[in-house]
Structures are given as structure tokens and as C-alpha cells.
Design a protein around this motif. Structure first.
Motif, PDB file in Angstrom:
ATOM      1  N   ALA A   8       0.854  -1.260  -0.004  1.00  0.00           N
ATOM      2  CA  ALA A   8      -0.178  -0.044  -0.082  1.00  0.00           C
ATOM      3  C   ALA A   8       0.971   1.266   0.075  1.00  0.00           C
ATOM      4  O   ALA A   8       0.687   2.254  -0.784  1.00  0.00           O
ATOM      5  N   GLU A   9       2.032   1.307   0.908  1.00  0.00           N
ATOM      6  CA  GLU A   9       2.982   2.348   0.874  1.00  0.00           C
ATOM      7  C   GLU A   9       3.703   2.566  -0.747  1.00  0.00           C
ATOM      8  O   GLU A   9       3.854   3.580  -0.935  1.00  0.00           O
ATOM      9  N   GLU A  14      -5.472   1.496  -1.114  1.00  0.00           N
ATOM     10  CA  GLU A  14      -5.348   1.938   0.438  1.00  0.00           C
ATOM     11  C   GLU A  14      -5.726   0.905   1.364  1.00  0.00           C
ATOM     12  O   GLU A  14      -5.040   0.985   2.391  1.00  0.00           O
ATOM     13  N   CYS A  19      -3.380  -1.448   3.921  1.00  0.00           N
ATOM     14  CA  CYS A  19      -2.677  -0.948   4.787  1.00  0.00           C
ATOM     15  C   CYS A  19      -3.471  -1.163   6.147  1.00  0.00           C
ATOM     16  O   CYS A  19      -2.860  -1.060   7.348  1.00  0.00           O
ATOM     17  N   MET A  59      -5.259   6.569   3.497  1.00  0.00           N
ATOM     18  CA  MET A  59      -4.569   5.605   4.211  1.00  0.00           C
ATOM     19  C   MET A  59      -4.660   6.174   5.923  1.00  0.00           C
ATOM     20  O   MET A  59      -4.761   5.110   6.734  1.00  0.00           O
ATOM     21  N   ARG A  76      -5.794   3.800   8.834  1.00  0.00           N
ATOM     22  CA  ARG A  76      -4.878   3.563   9.799  1.00  0.00           C
ATOM     23  C   ARG A  76      -5.401   4.140  11.450  1.00  0.00           C
ATOM     24  O   ARG A  76      -5.424   3.427  12.469  1.00  0.00           O
TER      25      ARG A  76
END
Length: 299
Positions: A107-108, A119, A122, A200, A204
Motif C-alpha cells: 500500500a505504501e 489503500e 494498509c 490511508m 490506520r
């Protein structure tokens, strides 16, 4: 007369006999592997699959974030893909990722390249191989929604399969017998870097707020029944915070089991069964395990 030990093919990767598995799992519990094999690369893995002694069972583990290894350990061969399977290649409209690449890392890489659509990865604490094998999903998307193809090592050689051939369903995919995912291509589309980063960050933040992400846990314990949420059924059955020894149903998110420090695999599995019984008695719904449970119960 002494029975001879099975002989593994001449592998270039690391092979350990009676190798501890608990340190590899997020729960930090479980017995050893008969043989723990980390193949050097795809060629090494194909050799193992083709020439392994057939009396030895074959088990594959990934990041072991959604895995419970029983206290008696796992007989036979346990395969863990490592460095030779973690490459990530960024393309104009997608990512080709090795099976050992972590979902969050993929994802990063996509975000850094300005690619949108991945996305959700993550928010999944695992690796790409496991994500494909169980059609992992979170925050409104699943792997099947973005997968172009997957390469799978089998005893007969390497296969490349598309989405239709994997017959994806909720938290499962049909892989060839003794097949091991080695890499996959995930579709993405060019997008606004700031919007991707914001999405993202939102994922998170939501995960941090609602899940016990810093605990010894195995992720979502039970699958969501059709039209229902497992956590809500568990909560309604009064199982939030329930304990067996050092195994506990999370107070923060009751579809997560925790190892508070000294739990055994048996404690965790039996607590899960206690939760299933309570939910069935309260609602008539039988919860199915999402955590993969492998190995043997000690005699």
C-alpha cells in the motif's frame, strides 16, 4: 532396525529441524515445526514441492498474523517464504508483489507512486501470499477486487492464474493442491497523492481506534455471518472481556482474542469455542473461525 529419517531435496534456502514456531506468530504460542523451510527463491521452492518426501505433510505460513499454531506443533514441512519473495515492482497501472511482501508495504509503495485503489491493504496485517489465499479484505474492498493474476508454485511447476480460476469467495480462494502463492499483480489507477495519503491515514486511525493493534492477537477471530457482524453477536452474548487463563476476548474489539502473556494455544482455542457456544445459545448463529488453526494438540 531403526527407521531412516526422510531426506529433503538439496535446497539452497534455510532448513531447520524441530524449529520453534511461536516466535513467528502474532499470538506467540504453539509448538515446533518438524522442518521449517525458507526457500531461497522460486526455483528452490519448486524443487521442494516436486521432490519432497511424500510422507511429510506440507503447511505454508505467511506473516502468521491470523494464525494459531497448536501446542503440539506441526509435523512435516512448514514453508515460510522470506527475502527471496518480497520484491515489489511498481508499474504504471498496478503493483507486482512477492508473496512475502507485507500488505501495508505494498500500500505504501502504491501511495508513493500516486496509485489509488490499494489503500485498503494498509489495514490488513499480513502478507500478499496470505491475502490472496484467503481473499483478505478490509474497509470495503477485498483482494479479488484488485487482482489481475497470481503465480503459484505447484509440484508440477509454475502456474499463472486469473481471478476466475481462483473461485474467490468470502475469505477463501481455491488454490491448486499443494500450491503456494509466490507473487501477484494488483490493479491500481493513477490518483491524487494527497487524497491517497489521507485515505490511508483514515484507515490506520480507524484501525488504531477500534482494534487492539499493539496486543498479542490473531486478528479477526470469526468470519462475519451473512448480513451480521461477528463482534456484535459476541457482544450481545455477553462474551466481551471473557477469559480462560491468560487468553481473553478483547474489551476493545470483541472479535479479537488476546494472549495477555502466558496463554497457551489450547487456552486461546478453547476460549474461542466457549465464545462460539455462547453466541449459538444466545442467537442461534454458529460462528465460523477466520483464524487459521494448524498443528496438533499434545497427547
Amino acid at each position: 532396525m531403526t527407521q531412516s529419517q526422510p531426506v529433503l531435496p538439496p535446497l539452497r534456502g534455510r532448513v531447520q529441524q524441530d524449529a520453534p514456531l511461536a516466535p513467528l506468530t502474532w499470538f506467540r504460542v504453539g509448538g515446533p515445526a518438524g522442518y521449517l523451510v525458507r526457500p531461497a527463491d522460486a526455483e528452490d521452492l519448486l524443487l521442494l514441492l516436486r521432490d519432497r518426501p511424500r510422507e511429510l505433510s506440507l503447511t505454508v505460513i505467511g506473516a502468521a498474523s491470523n494464525l494459531l499454531v497448536r501446542d503440539g506443533g506441526v509435523r512435516g514441512i512448514v514453508v515460510k517464504l522470506a527475502r527471496g519473495f518480497s520484491d515489489i515492482l511498481v508499474e504504471p497501472d498496478g503493483i507486482v508483489a512477492g508473496a512475502a511482501a507485507l500488505d501495508a508495504t505494498v500500500a505504501e509503495h502504491a501511495a508513493a507512486a500516486g496509485l489509488a485503489g490499494l489503500e485498503f491493504l494498509c489495514g490488513i496485517p499480513g502478507s500478499i501470499g496470505g491475502a490472496v489465499a484467503m481473499n483478505a479484505g478490509a474497509y470495503g474492498a477485498e483482494v479479488k477486487d484488485v487482482l489481475d493474476w497470481v503465480e503459484i508454485a505447484t509440484p508440477g511447476g509454475l502456474q499463472r492464474l486469473g481471478v476466475a480460476e481462483l473461485a474467490f469467495a468470502y475469505r477463501r480462494a481455491d488454490l491448486p493442491e499443494d500450491g503456494i502463492v509466490i507473487r501477484a499483480r494488483l490493479r491500481a489507477v493513477p490518483g491524487d497523492r494527497a487524497a491517497i495519503a489521507a485515505r490511508m491515514s483514515q484507515i490506520r486511525g480507524a484501525r488504531e481506534e477500534t482494534q487492539p493493534v499493539r496486543a498479542r492477537t490473531g486478528g479477526s477471530t470469526f468470519k462475519n455471518p451473512a448480513g451480521q457482524k461477528a463482534w456484535a453477536l459476541i457482544d450481545a452474548a455477553g462474551a466481551r472481556g471473557m477469559r480462560r487463563g491468560d487468553a481473553q476476548v478483547s474489551e476493545k474489539h470483541c472479535n479479537f482474542l488476546l494472549n495477555l502473556g502466558a496463554a497457551t494455544a489450547a487456552d486461546l482455542e478453547e476460549l474461542g469455542e466457549m465464545v462460539r457456544a455462547r453466541v449459538a445459545a444466545r442467537s442461534g448463529t454458529t460462528l465460523d473461525w477466520e483464524i487459521r488453526r494448524i498443528g496438533e494438540v499434545p497427547a
